[in-house]
Scaffold this motif. Structure first.
Motif, PDB file in Angstrom:
ATOM      1  N   VAL A 173      -4.275 -13.025   1.041  1.00  0.00           N
ATOM      2  CA  VAL A 173      -4.913 -11.600   1.008  1.00  0.00           C
ATOM      3  C   VAL A 173      -4.030 -11.006   2.352  1.00  0.00           C
ATOM      4  CG1 VAL A 173      -7.158 -11.921   0.455  1.00  0.00           C
ATOM      5  CG2 VAL A 173      -6.658 -12.142   2.623  1.00  0.00           C
ATOM      6  N   TYR A 174      -2.945 -11.442   3.144  1.00  0.00           N
ATOM      7  CA  TYR A 174      -2.171 -10.751   4.233  1.00  0.00           C
ATOM      8  C   TYR A 174      -1.717  -9.565   3.396  1.00  0.00           C
ATOM      9  CZ  TYR A 174      -3.453 -14.627   7.405  1.00  0.00           C
ATOM     10  OH  TYR A 174      -3.826 -15.511   8.407  1.00  0.00           O
ATOM     11  N   GLY A 175      -1.362  -8.716   4.150  1.00  0.00           N
ATOM     12  CA  GLY A 175      -0.624  -7.394   3.634  1.00  0.00           C
ATOM     13  C   GLY A 175      -1.589  -6.203   3.703  1.00  0.00           C
ATOM     14  N   LYS A 176      -1.080  -5.131   3.150  1.00  0.00           N
ATOM     15  CA  LYS A 176      -1.499  -3.857   3.062  1.00  0.00           C
ATOM     16  C   LYS A 176      -2.245  -3.604   1.783  1.00  0.00           C
ATOM     17  CE  LYS A 176       1.123  -0.831   6.317  1.00  0.00           C
ATOM     18  NZ  LYS A 176       1.638   0.420   6.302  1.00  0.00           N
ATOM     19  N   TRP A 177      -3.447  -2.838   1.518  1.00  0.00           N
ATOM     20  CA  TRP A 177      -4.126  -2.885   0.413  1.00  0.00           C
ATOM     21  C   TRP A 177      -4.335  -1.251   0.556  1.00  0.00           C
ATOM     22  CZ3 TRP A 177      -5.059  -6.607  -3.323  1.00  0.00           C
ATOM     23  CH2 TRP A 177      -4.916  -7.971  -2.743  1.00  0.00           C
ATOM     24  N   ILE A 178      -3.916  -0.710  -0.577  1.00  0.00           N
ATOM     25  CA  ILE A 178      -4.151   0.799  -0.938  1.00  0.00           C
ATOM     26  C   ILE A 178      -5.033   1.223  -1.680  1.00  0.00           C
ATOM     27  CG2 ILE A 178      -2.958   2.915  -1.093  1.00  0.00           C
ATOM     28  CD1 ILE A 178      -0.326   1.320  -0.582  1.00  0.00           C
ATOM     29  N   GLU A 179      -6.074   1.982  -1.359  1.00  0.00           N
ATOM     30  CA  GLU A 179      -7.211   2.397  -2.111  1.00  0.00           C
ATOM     31  C   GLU A 179      -6.763   3.163  -3.335  1.00  0.00           C
ATOM     32  OE1 GLU A 179     -11.540   4.274  -1.713  1.00  0.00           O
ATOM     33  OE2 GLU A 179     -10.037   4.760  -0.070  1.00  0.00           O
ATOM     34  N   ILE A 180      -7.190   3.066  -4.392  1.00  0.00           N
ATOM     35  CA  ILE A 180      -6.727   3.589  -5.677  1.00  0.00           C
ATOM     36  C   ILE A 180      -7.919   4.447  -6.240  1.00  0.00           C
ATOM     37  CG2 ILE A 180      -4.934   2.014  -6.232  1.00  0.00           C
ATOM     38  CD1 ILE A 180      -6.742   0.488  -8.261  1.00  0.00           C
ATOM     39  N   GLY A 181      -7.715   5.371  -6.868  1.00  0.00           N
ATOM     40  CA  GLY A 181      -8.497   6.450  -7.438  1.00  0.00           C
ATOM     41  C   GLY A 181      -9.106   7.592  -6.531  1.00  0.00           C
ATOM     42  N   THR A 182      -8.326   7.710  -5.382  1.00  0.00           N
ATOM     43  CA  THR A 182      -8.790   8.810  -4.523  1.00  0.00           C
ATOM     44  C   THR A 182      -7.580   9.649  -4.255  1.00  0.00           C
ATOM     45  OG1 THR A 182      -8.072   7.427  -2.705  1.00  0.00           O
ATOM     46  CG2 THR A 182     -10.267   7.383  -3.220  1.00  0.00           C
ATOM     47  N   PRO A 183      -7.991  10.925  -3.662  1.00  0.00           N
ATOM     48  CA  PRO A 183      -6.847  11.858  -3.499  1.00  0.00           C
ATOM     49  C   PRO A 183      -6.063  11.382  -2.434  1.00  0.00           C
ATOM     50  CG  PRO A 183      -9.019  12.897  -3.098  1.00  0.00           C
ATOM     51  CD  PRO A 183      -9.391  11.348  -3.542  1.00  0.00           C
ATOM     52  N   ASP A 184      -4.899  11.648  -2.227  1.00  0.00           N
ATOM     53  CA  ASP A 184      -3.837  11.438  -1.301  1.00  0.00           C
ATOM     54  C   ASP A 184      -4.429  11.458   0.156  1.00  0.00           C
ATOM     55  OD1 ASP A 184      -2.242  10.439  -3.245  1.00  0.00           O
ATOM     56  OD2 ASP A 184      -0.924  12.389  -3.326  1.00  0.00           O
ATOM     57  N   TYR A 185      -4.967  12.612   0.387  1.00  0.00           N
ATOM     58  CA  TYR A 185      -5.378  12.846   1.659  1.00  0.00           C
ATOM     59  C   TYR A 185      -6.691  11.907   2.268  1.00  0.00           C
ATOM     60  CZ  TYR A 185      -9.056  15.478  -0.425  1.00  0.00           C
ATOM     61  OH  TYR A 185     -10.096  16.192  -1.467  1.00  0.00           O
ATOM     62  N   ASP A 186      -7.179  11.372   1.294  1.00  0.00           N
ATOM     63  CA  ASP A 186      -8.419  10.606   1.636  1.00  0.00           C
ATOM     64  C   ASP A 186      -8.228   9.096   1.340  1.00  0.00           C
ATOM     65  OD1 ASP A 186     -11.017  10.299   2.769  1.00  0.00           O
ATOM     66  OD2 ASP A 186     -12.099  10.586   0.705  1.00  0.00           O
ATOM     67  N   GLY A 236      -6.166  -9.742  12.349  1.00  0.00           N
ATOM     68  CA  GLY A 236      -7.504  -9.252  12.208  1.00  0.00           C
ATOM     69  C   GLY A 236      -7.234  -8.235  11.058  1.00  0.00           C
ATOM     70  N   VAL A 237      -8.298  -7.418  10.943  1.00  0.00           N
ATOM     71  CA  VAL A 237      -8.222  -6.335   9.867  1.00  0.00           C
ATOM     72  C   VAL A 237      -8.141  -4.916  10.479  1.00  0.00           C
ATOM     73  CG1 VAL A 237      -9.827  -5.435   7.933  1.00  0.00           C
ATOM     74  CG2 VAL A 237     -10.009  -7.781   8.703  1.00  0.00           C
ATOM     75  N   PHE A 238      -7.320  -4.336   9.834  1.00  0.00           N
ATOM     76  CA  PHE A 238      -7.075  -2.778  10.253  1.00  0.00           C
ATOM     77  C   PHE A 238      -7.398  -2.032   9.054  1.00  0.00           C
ATOM     78  CE2 PHE A 238      -4.188  -5.670  12.511  1.00  0.00           C
ATOM     79  CZ  PHE A 238      -4.154  -4.939  13.858  1.00  0.00           C
ATOM     80  N   ARG A 239      -8.207  -0.933   9.562  1.00  0.00           N
ATOM     81  CA  ARG A 239      -8.428   0.362   8.454  1.00  0.00           C
ATOM     82  C   ARG A 239      -7.557   1.529   8.683  1.00  0.00           C
ATOM     83  NH1 ARG A 239     -14.259   0.391   8.002  1.00  0.00           N
ATOM     84  NH2 ARG A 239     -13.954  -0.714   6.324  1.00  0.00           N
ATOM     85  N   ASN A 240      -6.657   1.973   8.341  1.00  0.00           N
ATOM     86  CA  ASN A 240      -5.935   3.316   8.319  1.00  0.00           C
ATOM     87  C   ASN A 240      -5.223   2.842   9.630  1.00  0.00           C
ATOM     88  OD1 ASN A 240      -6.637   4.274   6.075  1.00  0.00           O
ATOM     89  ND2 ASN A 240      -8.285   5.127   6.928  1.00  0.00           N
ATOM     90  N   GLU A 241      -4.645   1.977  10.055  1.00  0.00           N
ATOM     91  CA  GLU A 241      -3.948   1.529  11.342  1.00  0.00           C
ATOM     92  C   GLU A 241      -4.714   1.285  12.501  1.00  0.00           C
ATOM     93  OE1 GLU A 241      -0.291   1.614  11.020  1.00  0.00           O
ATOM     94  OE2 GLU A 241      -0.308   1.802   9.016  1.00  0.00           O
ATOM     95  N   ARG A 242      -6.074   1.131  12.226  1.00  0.00           N
ATOM     96  CA  ARG A 242      -7.000   0.976  13.692  1.00  0.00           C
ATOM     97  C   ARG A 242      -7.838  -0.461  13.276  1.00  0.00           C
ATOM     98  NH1 ARG A 242      -8.171   6.734  12.883  1.00  0.00           N
ATOM     99  NH2 ARG A 242      -7.047   7.808  14.545  1.00  0.00           N
ATOM    100  N   LEU A 243      -7.603  -1.281  14.199  1.00  0.00           N
ATOM    101  CA  LEU A 243      -8.318  -2.634  14.178  1.00  0.00           C
ATOM    102  C   LEU A 243      -9.818  -2.413  14.232  1.00  0.00           C
ATOM    103  CD1 LEU A 243      -7.889  -5.607  14.572  1.00  0.00           C
ATOM    104  CD2 LEU A 243      -8.341  -5.363  17.011  1.00  0.00           C
ATOM    105  N   ILE A 244     -10.539  -3.002  13.158  1.00  0.00           N
ATOM    106  CA  ILE A 244     -11.843  -3.079  13.095  1.00  0.00           C
ATOM    107  C   ILE A 244     -12.449  -4.182  13.195  1.00  0.00           C
ATOM    108  CG2 ILE A 244     -11.687  -1.064  11.314  1.00  0.00           C
ATOM    109  CD1 ILE A 244     -12.272  -2.874   9.168  1.00  0.00           C
ATOM    110  N   THR A 245     -11.744  -5.383  13.064  1.00  0.00           N
ATOM    111  CA  THR A 245     -12.165  -6.683  13.444  1.00  0.00           C
ATOM    112  C   THR A 245     -11.123  -7.612  13.641  1.00  0.00           C
ATOM    113  OG1 THR A 245     -14.012  -8.422  12.954  1.00  0.00           O
ATOM    114  CG2 THR A 245     -12.835  -7.229  11.147  1.00  0.00           C
ATOM    115  N   THR A 246     -11.126  -8.776  14.549  1.00  0.00           N
ATOM    116  CA  THR A 246     -10.312  -9.665  14.666  1.00  0.00           C
ATOM    117  C   THR A 246     -10.373 -10.857  13.585  1.00  0.00           C
ATOM    118  OG1 THR A 246     -11.257 -10.786  16.510  1.00  0.00           O
ATOM    119  CG2 THR A 246      -9.853  -8.997  16.918  1.00  0.00           C
ATOM    120  N   ASP A 247     -11.528 -11.044  13.052  1.00  0.00           N
ATOM    121  CA  ASP A 247     -11.669 -12.115  12.174  1.00  0.00           C
ATOM    122  C   ASP A 247     -12.384 -11.607  10.571  1.00  0.00           C
ATOM    123  OD1 ASP A 247     -11.675 -14.745  11.746  1.00  0.00           O
ATOM    124  OD2 ASP A 247     -13.736 -15.064  12.216  1.00  0.00           O
ATOM    125  N   PHE A 248     -11.768 -12.161   9.914  1.00  0.00           N
ATOM    126  CA  PHE A 248     -12.402 -12.224   8.317  1.00  0.00           C
ATOM    127  C   PHE A 248     -12.495 -13.639   7.649  1.00  0.00           C
ATOM    128  CE2 PHE A 248      -7.904 -11.688   7.701  1.00  0.00           C
ATOM    129  CZ  PHE A 248      -7.785 -12.525   6.553  1.00  0.00           C
TER     130      PHE A 248
END
Length: 163
Positions: A56-69, A79-91
């Motif tokens: 699962v390592y790598g970038k995952w891009i949301e599909i079915g949404t407008p580009d700005y969102d 860890g896990v990053f959401r939009n380049e921000r760290l949200i947790t160090t473990d999963f």
């Protein structure tokens, strides 16, 4: 005396057969146990590879949404990053489910798609639904920008054609 020699030869033959038979049984048992241990080791290491987070390592891009969102999840050893921000160090990853625990709650993602189009589907929380595609495989799915974008385009076309 001749009878004594025959008995002696007979005893030696029996001992010889007994040791050959015992040796064959011992070798067969050892081979069987070795095969069982080797098979168990193969199963164990195969399972450990299956549940390794490298899948699962790598970038995952949301599909079915407008580009700005569009949301981008990044899983890494750090860890896990959401939009380049760290949200947790473990999963946690068990081979099919990814569990991410943050201060705002727990999110569970399920691996879906194929080898040629790896995808994630958010299961918890279930609303709003989210699907992600691994970076590099975006061309394997249709990205129409969602239902709202399609509705706006249809309405715009309808009212513009009235003129």
């Amino acid at each position: 005396m001749a009878l004594n020699k025959q008995n002696n030869n007979s005893e030696q033959e029996k001992r010889s057969n007994f040791t050959k038979e015992a040796c064959l049984k011992l070798c067969g048992g050892t081979l069987l146990i070795s095969l069982a241990v080797a098979f168990s080791a193969i199963l164990y290491f195969s399972y450990k590879d299956y549940i390794h987070p490298k899948h699962v390592y790598g970038k995952w891009i949301e599909i079915g949404t407008p580009d700005y969102d569009t949301e981008i999840l990044t899983f890494s050893e750090r860890g896990v990053f959401r939009n380049e921000r760290l949200i947790t160090t473990d999963f946690e990853f068990d081979g099919t489910l990814i569990t991410v625990a943050t201060g705002s709650g727990q999110s569970v993602y399920q691996m879906s798609g194929t080898f040629k189009s790896p995808q994630l589907k958010r299961i918890t929380p279930s609303s709003p639904t989210q699907r992600f595609i691994k970076s590099g495989y975006e061309d394997t799915v249709k990205s129409g920008g969602g239902a709202a974008k399609n509705r706006r385009a249809a309405l715009s076309e309808h009212f513009n054609s009235k003129n």
